[in-house]
Design a protein around this motif. Sequence first.
Motif, PDB file in Angstrom:
ATOM      1  N   PRO A   2      88.782   7.163  57.609  1.00  0.00           N
ATOM      2  CA  PRO A   2      89.027   6.012  56.726  1.00  0.00           C
ATOM      3  C   PRO A   2      89.787   6.413  55.457  1.00  0.00           C
ATOM      4  O   PRO A   2      89.611   7.509  54.928  1.00  0.00           O
ATOM      5  N   LEU A   3      90.604   5.507  54.984  1.00  0.00           N
ATOM      6  CA  LEU A   3      91.322   5.677  53.722  1.00  0.00           C
ATOM      7  C   LEU A   3      90.570   4.909  52.643  1.00  0.00           C
ATOM      8  O   LEU A   3      90.252   3.729  52.820  1.00  0.00           O
ATOM      9  N   VAL A   4      90.232   5.575  51.539  1.00  0.00           N
ATOM     10  CA  VAL A   4      89.580   4.897  50.421  1.00  0.00           C
ATOM     11  C   VAL A   4      90.422   5.090  49.162  1.00  0.00           C
ATOM     12  O   VAL A   4      91.215   6.020  49.058  1.00  0.00           O
ATOM     13  N   GLU A   5      90.237   4.174  48.247  1.00  0.00           N
ATOM     14  CA  GLU A   5      90.960   4.197  46.979  1.00  0.00           C
ATOM     15  C   GLU A   5      89.937   4.252  45.853  1.00  0.00           C
ATOM     16  O   GLU A   5      89.044   3.407  45.796  1.00  0.00           O
ATOM     17  N   VAL A   9      88.417   3.472  35.641  1.00  0.00           N
ATOM     18  CA  VAL A   9      88.726   2.686  34.447  1.00  0.00           C
ATOM     19  C   VAL A   9      88.109   3.416  33.265  1.00  0.00           C
ATOM     20  O   VAL A   9      86.914   3.695  33.254  1.00  0.00           O
ATOM     21  N   HIS A  10      88.941   3.774  32.288  1.00  0.00           N
ATOM     22  CA  HIS A  10      88.475   4.542  31.141  1.00  0.00           C
ATOM     23  C   HIS A  10      89.048   3.955  29.867  1.00  0.00           C
ATOM     24  O   HIS A  10      89.769   2.958  29.899  1.00  0.00           O
ATOM     25  N   ARG A  11      88.737   4.557  28.762  1.00  0.00           N
ATOM     26  CA  ARG A  11      89.128   4.017  27.442  1.00  0.00           C
ATOM     27  C   ARG A  11      90.640   3.908  27.264  1.00  0.00           C
ATOM     28  O   ARG A  11      91.126   3.101  26.501  1.00  0.00           O
ATOM     29  N   ARG A  12      91.393   4.746  27.956  1.00  0.00           N
ATOM     30  CA  ARG A  12      92.843   4.784  27.780  1.00  0.00           C
ATOM     31  C   ARG A  12      93.596   3.992  28.837  1.00  0.00           C
ATOM     32  O   ARG A  12      94.816   3.964  28.827  1.00  0.00           O
ATOM     33  N   GLY A  13      92.879   3.393  29.789  1.00  0.00           N
ATOM     34  CA  GLY A  13      93.535   2.647  30.859  1.00  0.00           C
ATOM     35  C   GLY A  13      92.842   2.867  32.180  1.00  0.00           C
ATOM     36  O   GLY A  13      91.635   2.774  32.261  1.00  0.00           O
ATOM     37  N   TRP A  14      93.635   3.214  33.220  1.00  0.00           N
ATOM     38  CA  TRP A  14      93.037   3.460  34.521  1.00  0.00           C
ATOM     39  C   TRP A  14      93.891   4.438  35.312  1.00  0.00           C
ATOM     40  O   TRP A  14      95.074   4.615  35.040  1.00  0.00           O
ATOM     41  N   ASP A  15      93.250   5.092  36.287  1.00  0.00           N
ATOM     42  CA  ASP A  15      93.915   6.030  37.192  1.00  0.00           C
ATOM     43  C   ASP A  15      93.535   5.655  38.621  1.00  0.00           C
ATOM     44  O   ASP A  15      92.505   5.021  38.854  1.00  0.00           O
ATOM     45  N   LEU A  16      94.350   6.097  39.560  1.00  0.00           N
ATOM     46  CA  LEU A  16      94.148   5.740  40.957  1.00  0.00           C
ATOM     47  C   LEU A  16      94.343   6.969  41.840  1.00  0.00           C
ATOM     48  O   LEU A  16      95.292   7.728  41.636  1.00  0.00           O
ATOM     49  N   VAL A  17      93.438   7.177  42.787  1.00  0.00           N
ATOM     50  CA  VAL A  17      93.574   8.231  43.787  1.00  0.00           C
ATOM     51  C   VAL A  17      93.239   7.621  45.141  1.00  0.00           C
ATOM     52  O   VAL A  17      92.206   6.971  45.289  1.00  0.00           O
ATOM     53  N   ARG A  18      94.118   7.827  46.106  1.00  0.00           N
ATOM     54  CA  ARG A  18      93.859   7.387  47.484  1.00  0.00           C
ATOM     55  C   ARG A  18      93.648   8.632  48.329  1.00  0.00           C
ATOM     56  O   ARG A  18      94.415   9.581  48.208  1.00  0.00           O
ATOM     57  N   GLN A  19      92.611   8.623  49.162  1.00  0.00           N
ATOM     58  CA  GLN A  19      92.355   9.790  50.006  1.00  0.00           C
ATOM     59  C   GLN A  19      91.635   9.401  51.285  1.00  0.00           C
ATOM     60  O   GLN A  19      90.956   8.380  51.344  1.00  0.00           O
ATOM     61  N   LEU A  20      91.797  10.240  52.288  1.00  0.00           N
ATOM     62  CA  LEU A  20      91.088  10.076  53.550  1.00  0.00           C
ATOM     63  C   LEU A  20      89.721  10.720  53.414  1.00  0.00           C
ATOM     64  O   LEU A  20      89.587  11.786  52.812  1.00  0.00           O
ATOM     65  N   VAL A  21      88.689  10.068  53.949  1.00  0.00           N
ATOM     66  CA  VAL A  21      87.333  10.609  53.905  1.00  0.00           C
ATOM     67  C   VAL A  21      86.780  10.656  55.325  1.00  0.00           C
ATOM     68  O   VAL A  21      87.198   9.888  56.192  1.00  0.00           O
ATOM     69  N   GLU A  22      85.845  11.568  55.540  1.00  0.00           N
ATOM     70  CA  GLU A  22      85.239  11.695  56.873  1.00  0.00           C
ATOM     71  C   GLU A  22      84.454  10.458  57.257  1.00  0.00           C
ATOM     72  O   GLU A  22      84.603   9.923  58.347  1.00  0.00           O
ATOM     73  N   THR A  23      83.568  10.034  56.354  1.00  0.00           N
ATOM     74  CA  THR A  23      82.739   8.860  56.607  1.00  0.00           C
ATOM     75  C   THR A  23      82.600   8.063  55.315  1.00  0.00           C
ATOM     76  O   THR A  23      82.754   8.602  54.223  1.00  0.00           O
ATOM     77  N   VAL A  24      82.280   6.790  55.465  1.00  0.00           N
ATOM     78  CA  VAL A  24      82.104   5.921  54.301  1.00  0.00           C
ATOM     79  C   VAL A  24      80.606   5.675  54.126  1.00  0.00           C
ATOM     80  O   VAL A  24      80.082   4.627  54.469  1.00  0.00           O
ATOM     81  N   VAL A  43      84.076   3.635  37.966  1.00  0.00           N
ATOM     82  CA  VAL A  43      84.953   3.758  39.125  1.00  0.00           C
ATOM     83  C   VAL A  43      84.663   2.621  40.096  1.00  0.00           C
ATOM     84  O   VAL A  43      83.501   2.288  40.321  1.00  0.00           O
ATOM     85  N   MET A  44      85.716   2.058  40.629  1.00  0.00           N
ATOM     86  CA  MET A  44      85.583   1.129  41.754  1.00  0.00           C
ATOM     87  C   MET A  44      86.141   1.858  42.971  1.00  0.00           C
ATOM     88  O   MET A  44      87.198   2.488  42.885  1.00  0.00           O
ATOM     89  N   ASN A  49      92.708   0.164  53.188  1.00  0.00           N
ATOM     90  CA  ASN A  49      93.492  -0.695  54.072  1.00  0.00           C
ATOM     91  C   ASN A  49      93.321  -2.169  53.761  1.00  0.00           C
ATOM     92  O   ASN A  49      94.287  -2.925  53.793  1.00  0.00           O
ATOM     93  N   THR A  50      92.090  -2.593  53.452  1.00  0.00           N
ATOM     94  CA  THR A  50      91.828  -4.019  53.240  1.00  0.00           C
ATOM     95  C   THR A  50      91.754  -4.411  51.771  1.00  0.00           C
ATOM     96  O   THR A  50      91.893  -5.581  51.435  1.00  0.00           O
ATOM     97  N   GLY A  51      91.456  -3.438  50.888  1.00  0.00           N
ATOM     98  CA  GLY A  51      91.271  -3.745  49.476  1.00  0.00           C
ATOM     99  C   GLY A  51      89.866  -4.215  49.147  1.00  0.00           C
ATOM    100  O   GLY A  51      89.569  -4.509  47.995  1.00  0.00           O
TER     101      GLY A  51
END
Length: 82
Positions: A2-5, A9-24, A43-44, A49-51
């Motif tokens: 599965p692909l997760v994102e 969200v922090h004091r200066r804005g936000w960052d994003l990392v997308r990665q494949l994981v073994e299991t959810v 963190v959210m 894939n679906t959002g």
Amino acid sequence: MPLVEYRLVHRRGWDLVRQLVETVTPEHLLAQVPWSPDPGDHVMILDGNTGNVLAGLIVRHGHWVIVPMTQIGDVHSSGDGR
């Protein structure tokens, strides 16, 4: 795998990392958070894939913990991360 994102969200804005994981699973999602916990941040985790939101994380006692998404707004507005 599965692909997760991860959206930090922090004091200066936000960052994003997308990665494949073994299991959810909650344990696996927590183990893969790409950032160190910093009070006031949250963190959210979304399905890459679906959002759809899979989990919300906040910092408690120096560690990421999974919380209902309704608590993300409460913590963000208070700004203290507790």
